[in-house]
Write a protein that holds these residues in place. Sequence first.
Motif, PDB file in Angstrom:
ATOM      1  N   GLN A   1       6.220  -8.416  -6.021  1.00 41.99           N
ATOM      2  CA  GLN A   1       6.830  -7.427  -5.135  1.00 41.99           C
ATOM      3  C   GLN A   1       5.863  -6.907  -4.069  1.00 41.99           C
ATOM      4  O   GLN A   1       5.974  -5.784  -3.595  1.00 41.99           O
ATOM      5  CB  GLN A   1       7.399  -6.251  -5.947  1.00 41.99           C
ATOM      6  CG  GLN A   1       8.518  -6.676  -6.865  1.00 41.99           C
ATOM      7  CD  GLN A   1       9.241  -5.498  -7.501  1.00 41.99           C
ATOM      8  OE1 GLN A   1       8.756  -4.362  -7.483  1.00 41.99           O
ATOM      9  NE2 GLN A   1      10.409  -5.754  -8.051  1.00 41.99           N
ATOM     10  N   LYS A   2       4.925  -7.741  -3.714  1.00 39.89           N
ATOM     11  CA  LYS A   2       3.946  -7.362  -2.692  1.00 39.89           C
ATOM     12  C   LYS A   2       3.968  -8.323  -1.507  1.00 39.89           C
ATOM     13  O   LYS A   2       3.766  -7.916  -0.368  1.00 39.89           O
ATOM     14  CB  LYS A   2       2.537  -7.312  -3.282  1.00 39.89           C
ATOM     15  CG  LYS A   2       2.335  -6.210  -4.317  1.00 39.89           C
ATOM     16  CD  LYS A   2       0.901  -6.248  -4.845  1.00 39.89           C
ATOM     17  CE  LYS A   2       0.700  -5.148  -5.903  1.00 39.89           C
ATOM     18  NZ  LYS A   2      -0.681  -5.167  -6.454  1.00 39.89           N
ATOM     19  N   GLU A   3       4.177  -9.612  -1.814  1.00 39.63           N
ATOM     20  CA  GLU A   3       4.117 -10.613  -0.757  1.00 39.63           C
ATOM     21  C   GLU A   3       5.514 -11.098  -0.395  1.00 39.63           C
ATOM     22  O   GLU A   3       6.363 -11.279  -1.270  1.00 39.63           O
ATOM     23  CB  GLU A   3       3.267 -11.806  -1.184  1.00 39.63           C
ATOM     24  CG  GLU A   3       1.806 -11.462  -1.411  1.00 39.63           C
ATOM     25  CD  GLU A   3       1.024 -12.663  -1.892  1.00 39.63           C
ATOM     26  OE1 GLU A   3      -0.081 -12.892  -1.384  1.00 39.63           O
ATOM     27  OE2 GLU A   3       1.530 -13.380  -2.770  1.00 39.63           O
ATOM     28  N   ALA A   4       5.716 -11.317   0.875  1.00 36.29           N
ATOM     29  CA  ALA A   4       7.002 -11.857   1.330  1.00 36.29           C
ATOM     30  C   ALA A   4       7.111 -13.308   0.908  1.00 36.29           C
ATOM     31  O   ALA A   4       6.116 -14.012   0.744  1.00 36.29           O
ATOM     32  CB  ALA A   4       7.106 -11.744   2.845  1.00 36.29           C
TER      33      ALA A   4
ATOM     34  N   SER B   1       9.917 -11.019  -4.367  1.00 35.99           N
ATOM     35  CA  SER B   1       8.845 -11.896  -4.833  1.00 35.99           C
ATOM     36  C   SER B   1       8.409 -11.469  -6.230  1.00 35.99           C
ATOM     37  O   SER B   1       8.747 -10.378  -6.707  1.00 35.99           O
ATOM     38  CB  SER B   1       7.653 -11.840  -3.875  1.00 35.99           C
ATOM     39  OG  SER B   1       7.101 -10.533  -3.849  1.00 35.99           O
TER      40      SER B   1
ATOM     41  N   TYR C   1      11.338 -12.010   4.856  1.00 35.75           N
ATOM     42  CA  TYR C   1      10.217 -11.070   4.913  1.00 35.75           C
ATOM     43  C   TYR C   1      10.305  -9.964   3.840  1.00 35.75           C
ATOM     44  O   TYR C   1       9.490  -9.049   3.837  1.00 35.75           O
ATOM     45  CB  TYR C   1      10.144 -10.418   6.297  1.00 35.75           C
ATOM     46  CG  TYR C   1       9.738 -11.391   7.371  1.00 35.75           C
ATOM     47  CD1 TYR C   1       8.422 -11.820   7.478  1.00 35.75           C
ATOM     48  CD2 TYR C   1      10.671 -11.899   8.269  1.00 35.75           C
ATOM     49  CE1 TYR C   1       8.040 -12.722   8.457  1.00 35.75           C
ATOM     50  CE2 TYR C   1      10.297 -12.805   9.255  1.00 35.75           C
ATOM     51  CZ  TYR C   1       8.984 -13.207   9.349  1.00 35.75           C
ATOM     52  OH  TYR C   1       8.602 -14.107  10.307  1.00 35.75           O
ATOM     53  N   ASP C   2      11.270 -10.069   2.966  1.00 38.75           N
ATOM     54  CA  ASP C   2      11.448  -9.036   1.937  1.00 38.75           C
ATOM     55  C   ASP C   2      10.466  -9.251   0.787  1.00 38.75           C
ATOM     56  O   ASP C   2      10.505 -10.275   0.096  1.00 38.75           O
ATOM     57  CB  ASP C   2      12.886  -9.079   1.427  1.00 38.75           C
ATOM     58  CG  ASP C   2      13.229  -7.884   0.548  1.00 38.75           C
ATOM     59  OD1 ASP C   2      12.294  -7.130   0.190  1.00 38.75           O
ATOM     60  OD2 ASP C   2      14.408  -7.709   0.228  1.00 38.75           O
ATOM     61  N   THR C   3       9.595  -8.258   0.544  1.00 41.98           N
ATOM     62  CA  THR C   3       8.601  -8.389  -0.539  1.00 41.98           C
ATOM     63  C   THR C   3       9.188  -8.061  -1.898  1.00 41.98           C
ATOM     64  O   THR C   3       8.625  -8.450  -2.930  1.00 41.98           O
ATOM     65  CB  THR C   3       7.409  -7.453  -0.275  1.00 41.98           C
ATOM     66  OG1 THR C   3       7.884  -6.096  -0.202  1.00 41.98           O
ATOM     67  CG2 THR C   3       6.713  -7.808   1.031  1.00 41.98           C
ATOM     68  N   THR C   4      10.324  -7.358  -1.936  1.00 44.72           N
ATOM     69  CA  THR C   4      10.864  -6.908  -3.222  1.00 44.72           C
ATOM     70  C   THR C   4      11.429  -8.036  -4.073  1.00 44.72           C
ATOM     71  O   THR C   4      11.634  -7.857  -5.272  1.00 44.72           O
ATOM     72  CB  THR C   4      11.967  -5.848  -3.006  1.00 44.72           C
ATOM     73  OG1 THR C   4      13.050  -6.452  -2.282  1.00 44.72           O
ATOM     74  CG2 THR C   4      11.423  -4.670  -2.226  1.00 44.72           C
TER      75      THR C   4
END
Length: 346
Positions: free
Chosen positions: A323-326, A320, A315-318
């Motif tokens: 940096q917005k989507e998991a 991707s 679930y970490d978006t950072t």
Amino acid sequence: MKIDFIKNIFFPILFSFLTFFTSCTKEKTETSVKQDLLIDLEKLENKIVLFKKLAENEKDSKKIQDYFKETRVLYKKTEWAVEYFVPETARFINGPALDELEVEENKFLPPNGFQVIEELIFPKYEITNKTDLIREIAIMRANIAQVKQHLDAISIEEKHIIDAARFEVYRILILGITGFDSPIAQESINEVAPALASIQTIVLKTCKSNSKESIGLKSKLKKTISKSISYCCKNNVFNTFDRATFIKDYLNIISKTVFELQKQNNIANINKNSAINPNTDTLFEKNAFNVNAFIPSTEYAYSEDKVALGNQLFYDTTISKDQKEAVQPAIFLKKRLQTDEKQIFL
């Protein structure tokens, strides 16, 4: 004096001798699970010999199909042991009709067995398949002979029998009623009865405790298996068979009862690496599967910390690209379909 001797000494000795002789005779006539198994395999091999003769001389499609069904019923009586003790050979007796890759030799092995024969004679037997049919039956006889020889040579303990019985219940559930065994003829529901009957026989012979609990469980097993067979006989159309009801009301109860009998009779679990947890009573329990069964070494074993880390990364978006989507499977797949794989950064 002579009368007293006969009454007080001779008759008791004679009675003891007769009792001992009778008990010995009873023990000799009481066959073991292994002896029964070898007898059933002998019957199966003889049936296959006759099947080959029929194929050599018979053109009638129905006669050949009926004989095939009868042969499969005999196999189902031994399936619990063949699949458990000789899985490598079982693959070529009742495996899928697909080539198998032999990795070490880098070649494909052609399929053999019931499912290959089924394709040759269903939905209708064509005489042009005669040569292939005779060859496949001959190969099957050789495989059954090999299985019989192997099982005759090994020692089969109580724990092996119970473990095999439990796996046969799972096999009926996963591969039997789903149609894996009979994809064309769709005879799977009709083949449940001989498989369940064998489970009942081997479990009752193995669980010898006469405790009140054990006797009650044995009675429950017999009643449930009888009802299961009756249910299959009344609902034997493959495409309309209610599998959810059969699993919930019959197979799961059989599975639980066999497990309880194992515990009541103090029969140990088999110490082996298995995908199924031996301490679960059905395949539908939370702990039914061993997540560590296929790991290369213990360092890859399951732990709560690893699960927590995986959940955090999932679930970490950072991490991707934007940096917005998991990084979730659905999103990842969507991007894979829309974007060149080389442009995706994870």
